[in-house]
Enzyme design. Structure first.
Site, PDB file in Angstrom:
ATOM      1  N   HIS A 167     -68.437 -14.250 -12.832  1.00 46.29           N
ATOM      2  CA  HIS A 167     -69.523 -14.164 -11.836  1.00 46.29           C
ATOM      3  C   HIS A 167     -70.836 -13.930 -12.569  1.00 46.29           C
ATOM      4  CE1 HIS A 167     -66.937 -12.770  -8.138  1.00 46.29           C
ATOM      5  NE2 HIS A 167     -66.934 -14.076  -8.301  1.00 46.29           N
ATOM      6  N   HIS A 174     -60.414 -22.830  -1.541  1.00 47.27           N
ATOM      7  CA  HIS A 174     -61.648 -22.053  -1.736  1.00 47.27           C
ATOM      8  C   HIS A 174     -62.535 -22.840  -2.701  1.00 47.27           C
ATOM      9  CE1 HIS A 174     -64.311 -18.790  -2.634  1.00 47.27           C
ATOM     10  NE2 HIS A 174     -63.686 -18.305  -3.676  1.00 47.27           N
ATOM     11  N   GLU A 206     -65.331 -21.871  -4.469  1.00 42.22           N
ATOM     12  CA  GLU A 206     -66.014 -21.264  -5.616  1.00 42.22           C
ATOM     13  C   GLU A 206     -65.585 -22.040  -6.872  1.00 42.22           C
ATOM     14  OE1 GLU A 206     -65.825 -16.969  -5.763  1.00 42.22           O
ATOM     15  OE2 GLU A 206     -67.535 -16.902  -7.143  1.00 42.22           O
ATOM     16  N   ASP A 239     -64.830 -21.656  -9.904  1.00 44.36           N
ATOM     17  CA  ASP A 239     -63.704 -21.373 -10.802  1.00 44.36           C
ATOM     18  C   ASP A 239     -62.428 -22.047 -10.289  1.00 44.36           C
ATOM     19  OD1 ASP A 239     -64.101 -19.450  -8.752  1.00 44.36           O
ATOM     20  OD2 ASP A 239     -62.779 -18.009  -9.704  1.00 44.36           O
ATOM     21  N   HIS A 299     -62.672 -14.575   0.159  1.00 44.59           N
ATOM     22  CA  HIS A 299     -63.900 -13.804   0.299  1.00 44.59           C
ATOM     23  C   HIS A 299     -65.129 -14.667   0.540  1.00 44.59           C
ATOM     24  CE1 HIS A 299     -65.480 -14.313  -4.009  1.00 44.59           C
ATOM     25  NE2 HIS A 299     -64.451 -15.098  -3.933  1.00 44.59           N
ATOM     26  N   ASP A 353     -57.808 -16.445  -4.052  1.00 42.43           N
ATOM     27  CA  ASP A 353     -58.260 -15.220  -4.724  1.00 42.43           C
ATOM     28  C   ASP A 353     -57.475 -13.970  -4.299  1.00 42.43           C
ATOM     29  OD1 ASP A 353     -60.266 -16.193  -6.424  1.00 42.43           O
ATOM     30  OD2 ASP A 353     -61.802 -16.081  -4.880  1.00 42.43           O
ATOM     31  N   TYR A 367     -59.850  -5.736  -9.462  1.00 46.07           N
ATOM     32  CA  TYR A 367     -60.198  -6.967  -8.740  1.00 46.07           C
ATOM     33  C   TYR A 367     -60.494  -6.652  -7.274  1.00 46.07           C
ATOM     34  CZ  TYR A 367     -59.528 -11.922  -7.481  1.00 46.07           C
ATOM     35  OH  TYR A 367     -59.686 -13.211  -7.027  1.00 46.07           O
ATOM     36  N   HIS A 390     -55.654 -16.350  -9.574  1.00 47.79           N
ATOM     37  CA  HIS A 390     -55.946 -15.685 -10.850  1.00 47.79           C
ATOM     38  C   HIS A 390     -54.764 -14.783 -11.209  1.00 47.79           C
ATOM     39  CE1 HIS A 390     -60.179 -16.847 -10.887  1.00 47.79           C
ATOM     40  NE2 HIS A 390     -60.332 -16.359  -9.682  1.00 47.79           N
TER      41      HIS A 390
HETATM   42 FE1  FEO Z   1     -63.806 -16.648  -5.279  1.00 47.20          FE
HETATM   43 FE2  FEO Z   1     -61.801 -16.908  -8.011  1.00 47.20          FE
HETATM   44  O1  FEO Z   1     -63.191 -17.400  -6.865  1.00 47.20           O
END
Ligand code: FEO
Length: 403
Positions: free
Chosen positions: A29, A85, A87, A89, A152, A171, A199, A232
């Site tokens: 991030h 999601h 994002e 990553d 999220h 996530d 996390y 992750h």
């Molecule tokens: Fe919300 Fe692992 O990205």
């Protein structure tokens, strides 16, 4: 870019991990999250009569994913690209996937499609929007979807395979943990829970109530979940119930019976006050942890604060305000808004104060219950000032104990 170190791993019958391990990353991030143990970007291939890729990887790791994918399936045979999601990553390799598999249909929420179109040149891509309860039949395997807005991002959703009792919640239930093992029973359990709690505290704390509601929704739906494969870290195959219970605990608890003393000092005076607060807390038998804010690991400090009911914040005054390091922590707490804390402000100043007022304002803003008035010392704390700090630490600890 690093070379792949593992082939695809079959996590359950016909579902393969095709993600990437990022051993080296220490900042996530931007500079926000210190990934002390690296991370992974998990993507999964579900193979039945049709094939679906569930999420992709951070763009610099695309070749790792493609190498694993191509050993399992020619990409022109990929039917669905599931985007849980957006994002980057997780969606960062989407352009490369869609270039190699233009026939694939992207399956995502309505917010997911909006976000994908904002991120990428998606004009030629085919989309299928889904809502909670919708499903895609792969022939022998079903992908069913559960929207999880603000867990999220607004686009977030979970993918569930009922035939395998497999949940892929992106996530949620993840950990920033690079490892050679892909499963929860292949890594040190204490390390695993340490990273899972960091996390949760640093990313999901603002969404405590949504987390609680979503877990109860899943429990009420009586979904059979035997494997949880997040985006992750490792796959929960042996302890999936433990991480769900841990999330419920983190979402609903104000924290442990413990006091975090976090401070910044210029010439040592506020540091002496901080140690006196720690002594007061310790005398009661309540655990205290001391953090010098500018040098402590911020991600661990935030986790400690979120997971403890007592919070003593101390800072030297500079230019009538707090130091930049303390200001950064206060701003993070204003965003995270951890609930149910009991707090104390303290600090030293020279000819004029100000730092404790800044801390008090943030504590009020996020609903911290104050344990007595702030303690201030001029220039060097006297024995009386230090005795006041000790007494304040005792009071804070007693309030934490009885809360
Ligand atoms: Fe919300 Fe692992 O990205």
């Amino acid at each position: 870019m690093q070379e792949p170190v593992l082939g695809p791993i079959e996590i359950v019958d016909g579902v393969f991990w095709v993600g990437a391990v990022d051993w080296d990353v220490r900042e996530f991030h931007g500079h926000h999250y210190h990934t002390a143990r690296g991370t992974t970007y998990n993507a999964y291939l579900v193979k039945a009569e049709k094939a679906a890729l569930v999420d992709t990887v951070h763009a610099p790791f695309a070749s790792d994913m493609f190498e694993r994918l191509r050993s399992l399936l020619p990409l022109d045979r990929l039917d669905y690209m599931i985007v849980n999601h957006v994002e980057t990553d997780h969606s960062g390799s989407l352009p490369q996937v869609m270039a190699a598999a233009p026939q694939a249909t992207i399956v995502c929420t309505a917010n997911g499609e909006k976000a994908i179109r904002k991120h990428y040149q998606a004009e030629s891509w085919r989309f299928q929007q889904v809502k909670t309860g919708d499903a895609v039949d792969l022939g022998g395997r079903t992908l069913s979807f559960l929207e999880a807005p603000m867990l999220h991002w607004p686009d977030s959703m979970f993918t569930y395979v009922p035939e395998l009792a497999l949940l892929m919640p992106n996530d949620a239930f993840g950990q920033h943990l690079a490892s050679s093992g892909r499963f929860d029973d292949e890594v040190d359990r204490a390390v695993l829970m340490d990273e899972a709690s960091k996390y949760y505290a640093n990313i999901l704390t603002p969404f405590d109530k949504l987390v609680e509601r979503k877990i109860k929704e899943v429990q009420q739906a009586q979904l059979d979940i035997r494997v949880i494969a997040p985006s992750h870290g490792v796959v929960w195959r042996k302890f999936p119930g433990d991480i769900v219970q841990a999330y419920l605990g983190w979402a609903t608890s104000a924290g442990e019976e413990r006091v975090i003393v976090a401070y910044d000092t210029m010439w040592g005076s506020t540091g002496r006050m901080a140690r006196a607060v720690v002594e007061g807390v310790t005398e009661t038998g309540v655990e205290a942890r001391l953090h010098l804010v500018p040098t402590s690991d911020r991600t661990e400090l935030v986790r400690d604060i979120v997971e403890s009911r007592g919070l003593a914040l101390g800072c030297a005054t500079i230019n009538k305000r707090v130091t930049p390091a303390m200001a950064g922590l206060l701003e993070e707490l204003r965003g995270l808004r951890p609930e149910g804390k009991i707090g104390l402000a303290f600090g030293s100043h020279g000819w004029g104060g100000g730092a404790t007022k800044v801390i008090e304002a943030v504590m009020e803003d996020i609903g911290v219950t104050r344990a007595g008035d702030s303690i201030e010392a001029t220039y060097r704390p006297t024995a009386t000032d230090l005795a006041s700090c000790k007494a304040a630490g005792r009071l804070l600890a007693e309030m934490v104990r009885s809360s």
